[in-house]
Design an enzyme around this catalytic site. Sequence first.
Site, PDB file in Angstrom:
ATOM      1  N   GLU A   1       0.847  -1.209   0.000  1.00  0.00           N
ATOM      2  CA  GLU A   1       0.000   0.000   0.000  1.00  0.00           C
ATOM      3  C   GLU A   1       0.880   1.256   0.000  1.00  0.00           C
ATOM      4  OE1 GLU A   1      -2.725   0.351   3.313  1.00  0.00           O
ATOM      5  OE2 GLU A   1      -3.459   2.291   2.618  1.00  0.00           O
TER       6      GLU A   1
ATOM      7  N   ARG B   1       2.605  31.554 -20.569  1.00  0.00           N
ATOM      8  CA  ARG B   1       2.079  32.714 -19.853  1.00  0.00           C
ATOM      9  C   ARG B   1       3.068  33.883 -19.925  1.00  0.00           C
ATOM     10  NH1 ARG B   1      -2.452  35.264 -18.361  1.00  0.00           N
ATOM     11  NH2 ARG B   1      -2.005  36.663 -16.612  1.00  0.00           N
TER      12      ARG B   1
ATOM     13  N   GLN C   1       1.041  28.233  -7.257  1.00  0.00           N
ATOM     14  CA  GLN C   1       1.606  29.593  -7.160  1.00  0.00           C
ATOM     15  C   GLN C   1       2.077  30.075  -8.531  1.00  0.00           C
ATOM     16  OE1 GLN C   1       1.434  31.281  -4.428  1.00  0.00           O
ATOM     17  NE2 GLN C   1       2.554  33.090  -5.082  1.00  0.00           N
TER      18      GLN C   1
ATOM     19  N   GLY D   1      -0.932   5.334   6.902  1.00  0.00           N
ATOM     20  CA  GLY D   1       0.107   5.557   7.922  1.00  0.00           C
ATOM     21  C   GLY D   1       0.605   6.988   7.803  1.00  0.00           C
TER      22      GLY D   1
HETATM   23  C1  FAD Z   1      -9.779   9.892   2.241  1.00  0.00           C
HETATM   24  C2  FAD Z   1      -9.364   8.784   3.167  1.00  0.00           C
HETATM   25  C3  FAD Z   1      -9.427   7.459   2.732  1.00  0.00           C
HETATM   26  C4  FAD Z   1      -9.099   6.409   3.603  1.00  0.00           C
HETATM   27  N1  FAD Z   1      -9.266   5.112   3.172  1.00  0.00           N
HETATM   28  C5  FAD Z   1      -9.125   4.105   4.078  1.00  0.00           C
HETATM   29  C6  FAD Z   1      -9.467   2.752   3.739  1.00  0.00           C
HETATM   30  O1  FAD Z   1      -9.837   2.454   2.598  1.00  0.00           O
HETATM   31  N2  FAD Z   1      -9.380   1.803   4.697  1.00  0.00           N
HETATM   32  C7  FAD Z   1      -8.982   2.082   5.971  1.00  0.00           C
HETATM   33  O2  FAD Z   1      -8.934   1.172   6.799  1.00  0.00           O
HETATM   34  N3  FAD Z   1      -8.617   3.343   6.327  1.00  0.00           N
HETATM   35  C8  FAD Z   1      -8.700   4.361   5.426  1.00  0.00           C
HETATM   36  N4  FAD Z   1      -8.368   5.646   5.772  1.00  0.00           N
HETATM   37  C9  FAD Z   1      -7.879   5.903   7.121  1.00  0.00           C
HETATM   38  C10 FAD Z   1      -6.420   6.349   7.189  1.00  0.00           C
HETATM   39  O3  FAD Z   1      -5.575   5.259   6.972  1.00  0.00           O
HETATM   40  C11 FAD Z   1      -6.238   6.990   8.578  1.00  0.00           C
HETATM   41  O4  FAD Z   1      -6.951   8.214   8.567  1.00  0.00           O
HETATM   42  C12 FAD Z   1      -4.800   7.205   8.908  1.00  0.00           C
HETATM   43  O5  FAD Z   1      -4.154   5.987   9.127  1.00  0.00           O
HETATM   44  C13 FAD Z   1      -4.669   8.071  10.171  1.00  0.00           C
HETATM   45  O6  FAD Z   1      -5.437   7.542  11.222  1.00  0.00           O
HETATM   46  P1  FAD Z   1      -6.409   8.493  12.054  1.00  0.00           P
HETATM   47  O7  FAD Z   1      -7.214   9.283  11.101  1.00  0.00           O
HETATM   48  O8  FAD Z   1      -7.133   7.659  13.044  1.00  0.00           O
HETATM   49  O9  FAD Z   1      -5.441   9.483  12.813  1.00  0.00           O
HETATM   50  P2  FAD Z   1      -4.970   9.422  14.327  1.00  0.00           P
HETATM   51  O10 FAD Z   1      -4.331   8.104  14.587  1.00  0.00           O
HETATM   52  O11 FAD Z   1      -6.097   9.852  15.199  1.00  0.00           O
HETATM   53  O12 FAD Z   1      -3.836  10.525  14.343  1.00  0.00           O
HETATM   54  C14 FAD Z   1      -4.074  11.905  14.603  1.00  0.00           C
HETATM   55  C15 FAD Z   1      -2.716  12.615  14.633  1.00  0.00           C
HETATM   56  O13 FAD Z   1      -1.916  12.085  15.703  1.00  0.00           O
HETATM   57  C16 FAD Z   1      -0.681  11.631  15.178  1.00  0.00           C
HETATM   58  N5  FAD Z   1      -0.229  10.441  15.913  1.00  0.00           N
HETATM   59  C17 FAD Z   1      -0.942   9.321  16.203  1.00  0.00           C
HETATM   60  N6  FAD Z   1      -0.153   8.424  16.813  1.00  0.00           N
HETATM   61  C18 FAD Z   1       1.072   8.989  16.930  1.00  0.00           C
HETATM   62  C19 FAD Z   1       2.322   8.565  17.470  1.00  0.00           C
HETATM   63  N7  FAD Z   1       2.475   7.352  18.011  1.00  0.00           N
HETATM   64  N8  FAD Z   1       3.376   9.416  17.407  1.00  0.00           N
HETATM   65  C20 FAD Z   1       3.235  10.645  16.851  1.00  0.00           C
HETATM   66  N9  FAD Z   1       2.082  11.103  16.298  1.00  0.00           N
HETATM   67  C21 FAD Z   1       1.032  10.277  16.342  1.00  0.00           C
HETATM   68  C22 FAD Z   1      -0.968  11.291  13.717  1.00  0.00           C
HETATM   69  O14 FAD Z   1       0.215  11.260  12.952  1.00  0.00           O
HETATM   70  C23 FAD Z   1      -1.909  12.415  13.340  1.00  0.00           C
HETATM   71  O15 FAD Z   1      -1.178  13.570  13.038  1.00  0.00           O
HETATM   72  C24 FAD Z   1      -8.635   6.702   4.915  1.00  0.00           C
HETATM   73  C25 FAD Z   1      -8.522   8.033   5.337  1.00  0.00           C
HETATM   74  C26 FAD Z   1      -8.895   9.054   4.491  1.00  0.00           C
HETATM   75  C27 FAD Z   1      -8.794  10.468   5.008  1.00  0.00           C
END
Ligand code: FAD
Length: 398
Positions: free
Chosen positions: A261, A287, A355, A383
């Site tokens: 992935e 441009r 930009q 990730g």
């Molecule tokens: C458009 C879109 C499509 C997606 N498609 C899929 C899909 O098909 N299947 C699926 O399963 N998922 C999917 N996802 C989910 C995506 O993989 C997650 O959003 C992503 O892994 C981040 O997880 P979270 O949103 O829970 O963030 P969180 O884990 O809540 O993180 C929030 C913040 O805290 C930081 N953080 C968290 N833990 C730590 C740490 N240990 N150290 C430092 N910083 C940290 C993160 O880096 C981030 O900045 C999708 C997301 C989006 C937005």
Amino acid sequence: MNATRSFEKGVPAASSSRPIPPFDDEHEELRDSIRRFIANELRPHAQQWEDERWFPNEVFEKLAAVGYLGLKYPEELGGQGGDYIHDAVFTEELAGCGSGGLAAGIGAHIGIATPPVWKFGTDDQKQRFLEPAIRGERIAALGITEPDAGPDVAGIKTLAKKVDGGYLVNGAKTFITNGVRADFVVTAVKTSDEGGHQGLSFLILEKEMEGYTVSKKLEKMGWHASDTGELAFQDVFVPDENLLGEENRGFYLIMANFQWERLLMSLGAVGAMGRVIEQTLTFARERKAFGRSISGFQAIRHKIAEMAIKHEAGRDVTYHALRLFCDGQDAVREVTIAKLATQRACFEVADEALQIHGGAGYMKEYEIERAARDARLGPIGGGTDEIMKEILGKQMGL
Ligand SMILES: Cc1cc2nc3c(=O)[nH]c(=O)nc-3n(C[C@H](O)[C@H](O)[C@H](O)COP(=O)(O)OP(=O)(O)OC[C@H]3O[C@@H](n4cnc5c(N)ncnc54)[C@H](O)[C@@H]3O)c2cc1C
């Protein structure tokens, strides 16, 4: 073939000569066919599908008809008998469709949701899920993320309780690409009370199952043509024959899938950067301001030079990781570096292109604002950059 290639006739490519290993002449021929297909069949519709917040399911059938959904899968399953490198060509070129959402929907199907069925599935599962997916008849999604569990998969709460003949599943998934349209979802569930990474398993949930609902289609900053769904499972009975891989060994499946992935995301970003740079070169030459092409201003030339460096550096580490991965080597470190080197860079390249386009860059018509919005997902999805740096730190013994 060893010619310098370009996205647009008459415009020199931002990249150096091809083929670059692991690609060879045969891959470059495939690249040409895919590029033509995307230019004729997908790109002309990108704007409409973005506006409609949906691309038609027939896209999968069209891709299947030319074999692009099964490039890496064996012929006996209906695939083309190729390998990961053929899929890599497809992914890089898919960026040429001009819609991150369209690329994401196709990528979720062939890149992240079906490979676990291929690698860990039984013959029966391959027949019921993988073969129709390769034919474009059944659409797949991967369901890992939950409202309270992102990359920290130890926090997954969706529970699959063992009952006679199968499992009773209760829980929810969120942010699932293809979540609204998917016929089946390769779903991470908890099958044991043990904490941490123990007790994770994968079940294939099918949309016809009682208690399975798409609770929401989510609105997003970018990737507009894709459907991102929130799913709810209430007492969904999933038969034993839909258990994918071994019970309580799901964590290994997740980890195995992540490398590919992340490589796909890196390749997509490389493709997107190349495309945006080509568009920007054309625009900057045409441009005029203060009596000359804006490409004649040093400030603009330097911006484009920096964009080219991000593109080529990202491409080189990505191809390096791809070579190791396809060679069967442990490429966690290199894949992590590739994802880190390309995702934020892709957003920065698109932002700089915006930009250089001035006011036109802010307008829908030029597609640069879309490229920037779409690219912003890169440092979050598959990730986050922060998690990637943690992985790299561990790889360095920290
Ligand atoms: C458009 C879109 C499509 C997606 N498609 C899929 C899909 O098909 N299947 C699926 O399963 N998922 C999917 N996802 C989910 C995506 O993989 C997650 O959003 C992503 O892994 C981040 O997880 P979270 O949103 O829970 O963030 P969180 O884990 O809540 O993180 C929030 C913040 O805290 C930081 N953080 C968290 N833990 C730590 C740490 N240990 N150290 C430092 N910083 C940290 C993160 O880096 C981030 O900045 C999708 C997301 C989006 C937005």
